[in-house]
Scaffold this active site. Sequence first.
Site, PDB file in Angstrom:
ATOM      1  N   CYS A  77       0.819  -1.218   0.000  1.00 28.25           N
ATOM      2  CA  CYS A  77       0.000   0.000   0.000  1.00 28.25           C
ATOM      3  C   CYS A  77       0.855   1.271   0.000  1.00 28.25           C
ATOM      4  O   CYS A  77       0.321   2.370  -0.084  1.00 28.25           O
ATOM      5  CB  CYS A  77      -0.892  -0.009   1.238  1.00 28.25           C
ATOM      6  SG  CYS A  77       0.040  -0.207   2.747  1.00 28.25           S
TER       7      CYS A  77
HETATM    8  C1  LIG Z   1       0.446  -4.960   3.109  1.00 35.61           C
HETATM    9  S1  LIG Z   1       1.627  -6.237   3.175  1.00 35.61           S
HETATM   10  C2  LIG Z   1       0.611  -7.668   3.295  1.00 35.61           C
HETATM   11  C3  LIG Z   1       0.167  -7.966   4.690  1.00 35.61           C
HETATM   12  C4  LIG Z   1      -0.644  -9.215   4.817  1.00 35.61           C
HETATM   13  N1  LIG Z   1      -1.845  -9.157   4.042  1.00 35.61           N
HETATM   14  C5  LIG Z   1      -1.017  -9.486   6.265  1.00 35.61           C
HETATM   15  O1  LIG Z   1      -2.196  -9.494   6.605  1.00 35.61           O
HETATM   16  O2  LIG Z   1      -0.107  -9.698   7.089  1.00 35.61           O
HETATM   17  C6  LIG Z   1       2.237  -6.286   1.559  1.00 35.61           C
HETATM   18  C7  LIG Z   1       3.223  -7.394   1.301  1.00 35.61           C
HETATM   19  O3  LIG Z   1       3.565  -7.400  -0.087  1.00 35.61           O
HETATM   20  C8  LIG Z   1       4.862  -7.943  -0.183  1.00 35.61           C
HETATM   21  N2  LIG Z   1       5.411  -7.704  -1.522  1.00 35.61           N
HETATM   22  C9  LIG Z   1       5.852  -6.526  -2.045  1.00 35.61           C
HETATM   23  N3  LIG Z   1       6.257  -6.727  -3.312  1.00 35.61           N
HETATM   24  C10 LIG Z   1       6.056  -8.025  -3.615  1.00 35.61           C
HETATM   25  C11 LIG Z   1       6.271  -8.830  -4.762  1.00 35.61           C
HETATM   26  N4  LIG Z   1       6.780  -8.309  -5.870  1.00 35.61           N
HETATM   27  N5  LIG Z   1       5.957 -10.119  -4.715  1.00 35.61           N
HETATM   28  C12 LIG Z   1       5.463 -10.675  -3.578  1.00 35.61           C
HETATM   29  N6  LIG Z   1       5.236  -9.969  -2.448  1.00 35.61           N
HETATM   30  C13 LIG Z   1       5.522  -8.653  -2.466  1.00 35.61           C
HETATM   31  C14 LIG Z   1       5.609  -7.267   0.958  1.00 35.61           C
HETATM   32  O4  LIG Z   1       6.769  -7.995   1.313  1.00 35.61           O
HETATM   33  C15 LIG Z   1       4.531  -7.233   2.056  1.00 35.61           C
HETATM   34  O5  LIG Z   1       4.686  -8.305   2.942  1.00 35.61           O
END
Ligand SMILES: C[S@@+](CC[C@H](N)C(=O)[O-])C[C@H]1O[C@@H](n2cnc3c(N)ncnc32)[C@H](O)[C@@H]1O
Length: 395
Positions: A77
């Site tokens: 986000c």
């Molecule tokens: C808002 S967090 C998600 C939190 C999760 N929904 C929870 O409830 O704990 C966004 C996640 O996207 C991951 N992320 C960012 N870029 C990514 C990518 N290219 N591929 C996979 N994950 C990614 C980050 O590491 C982060 O953990």
Amino acid sequence: MSRELSFVSLFCGCGGMDIGFEQAGFRGLFAGDIDEQAISVYGRNLKTPGHVIDLSTKNASSWCGLKPDVVVAGPPCQGFSTLGKRRIDDPRNSLIVAAAYHAVSLKSKVVILENVSGAMSGKHGGYWETATNFLVASGYLTDSRTVVCSEFGVPQIRRRVLLVAWRGKQKSFPAFQQGNHADLKTALTQLDGKANHEPAELRRQTPDYKIAQRIAPYQKLCNVRAGDRAVPTWEIPEVFGSTSTEERQVLCAIRRLRRQLRLRASGDADPLMLRDISQHCGGDVSKPVERLLRQGYLRKIGKRVDLSHTFNGKYRRLSWDHPAPAVDTRFGDPRYYLHPEEHRGLSVREAARIQGFPDEFEFSGTRAAQFTMVGNAVPPPLAKQLAESVREFLR
Ligand SMILES: C[S@@+](CC[C@H](N)C(=O)[O-])C[C@H]1O[C@@H](n2cnc3c(N)ncnc32)[C@H](O)[C@@H]1O
């Protein structure tokens, strides 16, 4: 006996959303995130198999053959959040669209995409719209909803937007059941000996400690707002230097006029001409302004002057009588958030409690990484209510 329902979790982080789905009886088939540390914490605490995977690519081979009932996705986000720069071209923004693409390729019956409100507003909303259109073109019905986490058993003011998509004959998706009221005091009691609870009091006599002493519950350090909740730096002379009554009057006049006499040239306020301040104060203010410039309270910008520091939103002290602000990655830093009674920031466990994580859930990694995981997460009690609504819907 009813069939066990299953889910796949994309951008799972440490698993805030997934805890709720597991608690509601769903079986996790696959969870993926690019962050190794998050997946390591995930693996230690959840039953669902977690994988380190870059979800920005279209290659979905890792989940070939999986047939989940639900796909949940929490793409990053940061590019949408008002706490950040909100860059429209932040490469992470398009991960919302990637999430929809992956969900469709998994052919799930229900999809839940979660993000901050900023993902739906203004130009940034284009990514949300593209994801929605893609789901609709792939045969899903969709509904975008805002949820207020404090209505789902979490003592916290946190709003999130959800894109719910489903296939089938039903024209609408039922409202989510709200949870019990939770209060901050209950969330932050009986913490002694819990994992990830290492409260660190500010060192006495440091400027941070002296500032903390002056900030009461529900107040914050702030030079740019008047009212009971804002404590300006000139009321903390032991840290920022003493001022005379006349100088404080000038500072208060500047605080008011910089937002009233708008040039609309910078942020939500503008620097002022001396004559405007003098007119407001009913006499020449050049002498006190000169002294305030020397003391560092004011700064010159061309021919104009402005407050040197706004401090808006710093040293916010939580209050037992109000839900906490949205837990974010700065929650452990006392320069942003203070414990309701003690002169310190919050521990990882306290932040996790405010998010509704169970105490058995253990975090590891650097302190900063732990706060990032907690702050990024969907509050598990909210996730559980979502999961239960999905279960009812699928039945
Ligand atoms: C808002 S967090 C998600 C939190 C999760 N929904 C929870 O409830 O704990 C966004 C996640 O996207 C991951 N992320 C960012 N870029 C990514 C990518 N290219 N591929 C996979 N994950 C990614 C980050 O590491 C982060 O953990």
